[in-house]
Design an enzyme around this catalytic site. Structure first.
Site, PDB file in Angstrom:
ATOM      1  N   GLU A   1       0.857  -1.185   0.000  1.00  0.00           N
ATOM      2  CA  GLU A   1       0.000   0.000   0.000  1.00  0.00           C
ATOM      3  C   GLU A   1       0.894   1.236   0.000  1.00  0.00           C
ATOM      4  O   GLU A   1       1.953   1.257   0.609  1.00  0.00           O
ATOM      5  CB  GLU A   1      -0.908  -0.008   1.231  1.00  0.00           C
ATOM      6  CG  GLU A   1      -2.023  -1.013   1.070  1.00  0.00           C
ATOM      7  CD  GLU A   1      -2.999  -1.032   2.237  1.00  0.00           C
ATOM      8  OE1 GLU A   1      -3.045  -0.056   2.998  1.00  0.00           O
ATOM      9  OE2 GLU A   1      -3.703  -2.037   2.367  1.00  0.00           O
TER      10      GLU A   1
ATOM     11  N   ASN B   1       5.533 -12.489   3.814  1.00  0.00           N
ATOM     12  CA  ASN B   1       5.149 -11.503   4.830  1.00  0.00           C
ATOM     13  C   ASN B   1       5.794 -11.820   6.179  1.00  0.00           C
ATOM     14  O   ASN B   1       6.203 -10.916   6.907  1.00  0.00           O
ATOM     15  CB  ASN B   1       3.622 -11.434   4.970  1.00  0.00           C
ATOM     16  CG  ASN B   1       3.016 -10.528   3.905  1.00  0.00           C
ATOM     17  OD1 ASN B   1       3.744  -9.921   3.113  1.00  0.00           O
ATOM     18  ND2 ASN B   1       1.702 -10.433   3.863  1.00  0.00           N
TER      19      ASN B   1
ATOM     20  N   CYS C   1      -2.024  -6.320   6.585  1.00  0.00           N
ATOM     21  CA  CYS C   1      -1.511  -7.642   6.191  1.00  0.00           C
ATOM     22  C   CYS C   1      -0.617  -8.320   7.234  1.00  0.00           C
ATOM     23  O   CYS C   1      -0.912  -9.436   7.659  1.00  0.00           O
ATOM     24  CB  CYS C   1      -0.760  -7.531   4.871  1.00  0.00           C
ATOM     25  SG  CYS C   1      -1.863  -7.168   3.501  1.00  0.00           S
TER      26      CYS C   1
HETATM   27  N1  LIG Z   1      -4.208  -4.530   1.212  1.00  0.00           N
HETATM   28  C1  LIG Z   1      -3.025  -5.017   0.876  1.00  0.00           C
HETATM   29  O1  LIG Z   1      -2.021  -4.317   0.903  1.00  0.00           O
HETATM   30  C2  LIG Z   1      -2.893  -6.437   0.427  1.00  0.00           C
HETATM   31  C3  LIG Z   1      -1.712  -6.842  -0.220  1.00  0.00           C
HETATM   32  C4  LIG Z   1      -1.592  -8.155  -0.635  1.00  0.00           C
HETATM   33  C5  LIG Z   1      -2.607  -9.065  -0.386  1.00  0.00           C
HETATM   34  N2  LIG Z   1      -3.730  -8.650   0.268  1.00  0.00           N
HETATM   35  C6  LIG Z   1      -4.790  -9.638   0.487  1.00  0.00           C
HETATM   36  O2  LIG Z   1      -5.815  -9.409  -0.488  1.00  0.00           O
HETATM   37  C7  LIG Z   1      -7.108  -9.683   0.067  1.00  0.00           C
HETATM   38  C8  LIG Z   1      -7.991  -8.454  -0.075  1.00  0.00           C
HETATM   39  O3  LIG Z   1      -7.433  -7.433   0.729  1.00  0.00           O
HETATM   40  P1  LIG Z   1      -7.920  -5.921   0.629  1.00  0.00           P
HETATM   41  O4  LIG Z   1      -7.012  -5.127   1.489  1.00  0.00           O
HETATM   42  O5  LIG Z   1      -8.084  -5.568  -0.801  1.00  0.00           O
HETATM   43  O6  LIG Z   1      -9.382  -6.047   1.308  1.00  0.00           O
HETATM   44  P2  LIG Z   1     -10.500  -4.921   1.406  1.00  0.00           P
HETATM   45  O7  LIG Z   1     -11.168  -5.156   2.704  1.00  0.00           O
HETATM   46  O8  LIG Z   1      -9.915  -3.577   1.105  1.00  0.00           O
HETATM   47  O9  LIG Z   1     -11.497  -5.281   0.217  1.00  0.00           O
HETATM   48  C9  LIG Z   1     -12.299  -6.420   0.180  1.00  0.00           C
HETATM   49  C10 LIG Z   1     -13.530  -6.080  -0.656  1.00  0.00           C
HETATM   50  O10 LIG Z   1     -14.287  -7.280  -0.855  1.00  0.00           O
HETATM   51  C11 LIG Z   1     -15.668  -6.936  -0.816  1.00  0.00           C
HETATM   52  N3  LIG Z   1     -16.458  -8.158  -0.572  1.00  0.00           N
HETATM   53  C12 LIG Z   1     -16.560  -8.897   0.560  1.00  0.00           C
HETATM   54  N4  LIG Z   1     -17.375  -9.942   0.374  1.00  0.00           N
HETATM   55  C13 LIG Z   1     -17.807  -9.882  -0.916  1.00  0.00           C
HETATM   56  C14 LIG Z   1     -18.670 -10.680  -1.704  1.00  0.00           C
HETATM   57  N5  LIG Z   1     -19.246 -11.779  -1.205  1.00  0.00           N
HETATM   58  N6  LIG Z   1     -18.871 -10.315  -2.985  1.00  0.00           N
HETATM   59  C15 LIG Z   1     -18.293  -9.218  -3.499  1.00  0.00           C
HETATM   60  N7  LIG Z   1     -17.467  -8.422  -2.796  1.00  0.00           N
HETATM   61  C16 LIG Z   1     -17.219  -8.735  -1.520  1.00  0.00           C
HETATM   62  C17 LIG Z   1     -15.744  -5.903   0.288  1.00  0.00           C
HETATM   63  O11 LIG Z   1     -16.925  -5.126   0.215  1.00  0.00           O
HETATM   64  C18 LIG Z   1     -14.479  -5.094   0.021  1.00  0.00           C
HETATM   65  O12 LIG Z   1     -14.735  -4.007  -0.858  1.00  0.00           O
HETATM   66  C19 LIG Z   1      -6.857 -10.120   1.501  1.00  0.00           C
HETATM   67  O13 LIG Z   1      -6.793 -11.504   1.552  1.00  0.00           O
HETATM   68  C20 LIG Z   1      -5.503  -9.520   1.821  1.00  0.00           C
HETATM   69  O14 LIG Z   1      -4.810 -10.221   2.818  1.00  0.00           O
HETATM   70  C21 LIG Z   1      -3.908  -7.360   0.654  1.00  0.00           C
END
Ligand SMILES: NC(=O)c1ccc[n+]([C@@H]2O[C@H](COP(=O)([O-])OP(=O)(O)OC[C@H]3O[C@@H](n4cnc5c(N)ncnc54)[C@H](O)[C@@H]3O)[C@@H](O)[C@H]2O)c1
Length: 439
Positions: free
Chosen positions: A158, A214, A266
């Site tokens: 991020e 991580n 994360c």
């Molecule tokens: N944020 C990071 O920096 C990062 C980096 C690498 C990996 N990840 C991984 O990626 C994944 C997502 O992380 P994020 O930070 O983007 O999460 P987030 O919480 O920002 O976004 C998740 C989205 O999914 C939506 N959602 C939930 N249930 C749903 C459904 N049934 N149908 C449709 N949409 C739905 C939510 O409304 C939300 O907008 C996680 O597993 C996280 O560990 C995150």
């Protein structure tokens, strides 16, 4: 290619936008209706450099669409990414309900052959479970549809997410048939143009690679925090130690900064989830437990320095906080150190004057209304009549201090630097007291 992305959060929105930038047609799906309406009105709920402009541009080119209609998105695409959240349960394990919910919805709505790409960070074995959930739902419909599943973890940081997606160190592809792997190679070749960046492996190893990456970075941070604490006891300076240690090519400088512990959406949850996976498999992860324990202890270091300077009863004091997000260039405050510290300060009677260039709105959402915090539109307003300045996020605008402005506004010339960004000699020459971590 035609792509649907389920979950339009940090990862889903960045992935969808970057893939649309490469000329693909991308349908970003979310079940949060307000979020989708906002995106369709050019309102983006997260701050990430360059993202807003790219979203707008690709919407105008009709490469990028935002929708709540999963069925229509699946019907319109050949590849479907799952990018919903996997937050932490109370016991430290990963909450997979969102991922499983999406799997079941895919099974209920899929109408043609498709590649399903799991991008959410998930425990080892989850992609196989997703596959069986989808298959069960298809079977219930008494139809036959071929689909393949791969695990393709996301490594974006991020604050630098677009850049990381567009210029990745590596792209891990776990599992899948030869045909699926070739399709993914084609898709990602538009981004990397360099076959060396693609690494193919089995699905479980790919799931573990994400957690292990991580965990390694978190270990470096906890290691340096521990060394910083020993530096403080012995008179060594962690900043010098970092330069000395990092200059070894085998070690390098990244993720060797001492501070208030790792936070964000994360590291904390992924380390806890990996610990949980180990325990479920009858393995006691001694090192991972220690990494986490050091991190928890590190959260007390700065508050103890504040108590040592002002006493445990802070009811007479007001503190200016610069920085609320868990790191610079993002407005994400999930598991941010600011939440713990501000809670501790308020519980001890203090009043808070807070400023962050981007994260005030998200901080308010998480922290809720509190009469003891006021928020300010610029950094100099936040320091007016405060008893000390506490720096928590390393935003660029905080790097250079205006001592005249600080002296004029602060009641005392005192700075607590939770990120070790200031030069002690320079600060002390300007008659300020400086408190840092391990130096
Ligand atoms: N944020 C990071 O920096 C990062 C980096 C690498 C990996 N990840 C991984 O990626 C994944 C997502 O992380 P994020 O930070 O983007 O999460 P987030 O919480 O920002 O976004 C998740 C989205 O999914 C939506 N959602 C939930 N249930 C749903 C459904 N049934 N149908 C449709 N949409 C739905 C939510 O409304 C939300 O907008 C996680 O597993 C996280 O560990 C995150």
């Amino acid at each position: 290619m035609k792509i649907s992305i389920i979950g339009t959060g940090y990862v889903g929105l960045v992935t969808g936008t970057c893939l649309s930038e490469m000329g693909n047609k991308v349908y970003c799906v979310d079940n949060d209706i307000e979020k989708i309406n906002d995106l369709n009105n050019n309102i983006i709920s997260i701050y990430e450099p360059n993202l807003k402009e790219m979203v707008e541009d690709n919407q105008n080119k009709e490469n990028l669409f935002f929708t709540n209609d999963l069925k229509n998105a699946l019907d319109s695409s050949d590849i479907c990414f799952i990018a919903v959240g996997t937050p932490m349960n109370d016991d430290g394990s990963a909450n997979l309900s969102y991922v499983y919910d999406v799997a079941s919805n895919i099974g209920k709505n899929i109408s043609k052959e498709m590649i399903i790409v799991v991008k959410s960070t998930v425990p080892i074995g989850t992609s196989d479970k997703i596959k069986s959930i989808i298959s069960n739902e298809i079977n219930k419909r008494n139809i036959e549809i071929n689909f393949d599943i791969i695990f393709n973890p996301e490594f974006l940081k991020e604050g630098n997410a677009v850049n990381d997606f567009m210029r990745p160190d590596r792209i891990i592809i776990g599992g899948g048939s030869n045909k699926t792997q070739e399709t993914l190679r084609e898709l990602y070749n538009t981004i990397v143009m360099n076959h060396d960046r693609l690494i193919f492996m089995d699905v479980k190893s790919a799931e573990m690679t994400k957690y292990a990456s991580n965990a390694m970075l978190a270990t470096r941070i906890s290691f340096m925090n521990e060394i910083a604490n020993i530096c403080e006891k012995t008179g060594a300076n962690i900043k010098n130690v970092r330069i000395g240690v990092g200059s070894d090519k085998r070690i390098g400088y990244d993720y060797l900064y001492a501070g208030c512990g790792y936070g964000g959406s994360c590291f904390p949850k992924d380390i806890r989830s990996l610990i949980s996976v180990a325990k479920e498999n009858d393995y006691s992860p001694i090192l991972l437990n220690s990494v986490e324990e050091v991190n928890e202890n590190q959260k007390n270091i700065l508050i103890n320095k504040i108590f040592n300077r002002f006493g445990k009863d802070l009811s007479k004091y007001t503190f200016a906080i610069w920085g609320l997000s868990f790191k610079a260039e993002t407005d994400d405050v999930r598991d941010a150190f600011s939440i713990d510290l501000i809670k501790n300060l308020i519980d001890s009677g203090a009043k808070i004057k807070a400023y962050d260039p981007k994260a005030i709105r998200s901080f308010k959402n998480v922290f809720g209304e509190n009469n003891n915090i006021s928020y300010f539109k610029n950094k100099n307003e936040a320091i007016k009549d405060a008893d000390a300045l506490i720096l928590l996020t390393e935003w660029k605008e905080f790097r250079l201090l205006d001592f005249e402005e600080l002296s004029k506004n602060l009641s005392n010339n005192i700075i607590f630097d939770g990120r070790n960004i200031y030069n002690r000699k320079f600060i002390e020459e300007n008659n300020f007291e400086l408190y840092q971590i391990g130096c």
